[in-house]
Write a protein that holds these residues in place. Structure first.
Motif, mmCIF file in Angstrom:
data_model
loop_
_atom_site.group_PDB
_atom_site.id
_atom_site.type_symbol
_atom_site.label_atom_id
_atom_site.label_comp_id
_atom_site.label_asym_id
_atom_site.label_seq_id
_atom_site.Cartn_x
_atom_site.Cartn_y
_atom_site.Cartn_z
ATOM 1 N N GLY A 175 -5.091 2.808 0.373
ATOM 2 C CA GLY A 175 -6.075 1.956 1.039
ATOM 3 C C GLY A 175 -7.471 2.319 0.542
ATOM 4 N N ALA A 184 -10.595 6.187 -1.424
ATOM 5 C CA ALA A 184 -11.565 6.424 -2.508
ATOM 6 C C ALA A 184 -12.616 7.433 -2.067
ATOM 7 N N HIS A 189 0.834 -1.209 0.000
ATOM 8 C CA HIS A 189 0.000 0.000 0.000
ATOM 9 C C HIS A 189 0.870 1.262 0.000
ATOM 10 N N GLY A 214 -19.992 -0.847 3.091
ATOM 11 C CA GLY A 214 -20.837 0.340 3.106
ATOM 12 C C GLY A 214 -20.136 1.670 2.886
#
Ligand code: KG4
Ligand code: ZN
Length: 345
Positions: A277, A281, A117, A187
């Motif tokens: 990670g 987003a 990452h 979610g």
């Protein structure tokens, strides 16, 4: 010389395979998501994750070769995530990598998923390349369903952990809140979408540890507060006020992340900052981070989503760099739920 590796990532619920050069060039990356398999349980079920990896992995390896228009003669080594992660899930990737290493007479290397990452901004393909002036050192915030940590990255293998969440990861917090609010799993992205029409100041949510003089964070208080709020409001009100609830909950997480980034950038006199990670987003986090970086004159790099979420390309890049400098793993290498102490400073 190791120039190109086949990489395998199975640390959580995404099965991913990539073919990557030491330069960071991604020839192919193919992944299978298991979101649908885990949705009914509201979270990742380790045993189901492992079983699905074992079904998806070999076809993905074939697909990665096909997409790259390559075969085994183009590959110099195999890179595989062996830590940290769900042990049963890691085993599938690791055993496959070991078997291929033996069968094809190629070296293999077990890689730390988090290192992947942290170096993801260096990946390149036809659509993405980091800014030309992007290089070490930089401050990195890794935020996903399993981790929320802040690092100072000065070179390959030189990662100082500045701080981390003391309890829940930010992504887990998003996911639990979404589940309680009836938005489904995973979610985070649904909270993000819903929040776009909401007022981030409509509800009061706690911002634990935001002002303390460490780089640590805590999100369990926020999670409980979200749960209480949802119970108090009741299903009708929750539905009616969902955009405001999501926007306010999201803002609390974003405020804490930006405050900690700001502190790290100041203390380490950083010129460059990265977000990585799945949670990177988040559209509100991206917008706020861009605004903050512009104000402070910092270079902010957020790799595209395909390299931010769990993917094998980042594992391939780390493996190629490390194998090129002579590292390889022994055949008795095992999986580990934790990073090694020597992985970080
Ligand atoms: O890195 P990742 O794909 O997998 C690991 O957990 O390692 O991250 C997944 C996490 C999930 O918690 C998901 O809800 C969250 O990233 N996520 C988001 C968004 N997209 C994904 N959280 C907030 N906003 C988003 N747009
Ligand atoms: Zn991850």
């Amino acid at each position: 010389m190791i120039e190109r590796v086949l990489a395998i990532e199975t640390s959580c619920d995404d099965t991913s395979v990539a073919i990557v050069d030491r330069s960071g060039w991604v020839h192919s990356v193919v992944s299978a998501s298991q979101d649908l398999e885990h949705e009914a349980y509201g979270g990742v079920v380790p045993e189901i994750a492992a079983r699905n990896h074992s079904i998806a992995l070999i076809p993905l390896i074939e697909e990665a070769f096909k997409k790259a228009n390559m075969n085994w003669s183009d590959i110099h080594g195999i890179s595989v995530t062996n830590r940290p992660g769900l042990v049963g899930a890691l085993i599938v990737g690791l055993v496959t990598a070991k078997s291929l290493s033996q069968a094809k007479h190629l070296p293999f290397l077990g890689v730390n998923h988090l290192e992947g990452h942290l170096l993801a901004p260096f990946l390149k393909d036809a659509q993405y390349a980091p800014p030309e002036d992007f290089d070490y050192p930089y401050v990195g915030l890794a935020i996903s369903g399993g981790h929320t940590s802040l690092y100072h990255i000065t070179a390959l293998g030189e990662y100082r952990v500045l701080g981390a969440t003391k309890d829940d990861a930010a992504g887990e917090c998003f996911d639990k809140f979404a589940k309680m609010a009836g938005l489904g799993f995973p979610g985070g992205v649904k909270v993000d979408q819903m929040a776009k029409q909401g007022n981030p100041h409509a509800f009061e949510f706690p911002r634990s540890m935001i002002h303390d003089d460490t780089f640590d964070m805590s999100f369990s208080g926020l999670k409980s507060s979200g749960q209480r709020m949802i119970q108090q409001l009741g299903p009708e009100q929750v539905k009616a006020q969902l955009p405001d609830l999501c926007a306010s909950f999201q803002e609390a997480i974003v405020d804490v992340l930006i405050a900690k980034l700001d502190r790290a950038a100041k203390v380490f006199k950083a010129k460059r900052v990265i977000l990585t990670g799945g949670v990177s987003a988040n559209s509100r986090l991206r917008a706020r981070a861009e605004e903050w970086a512009a104000k402070k004159g910092l270079r902010l790099v957020v790799p595209p989503l395909r390299y931010c979420t769990d993917n094998a390309a980042m594992i391939g890049y780390v493996g190629a760099l490390r194998m090129a400098r002579g590292e390889s793993s022994q055949i008795d290498l095992g999986p580990s739920p934790h990073a090694l102490e020597s992985d970080f400073k």
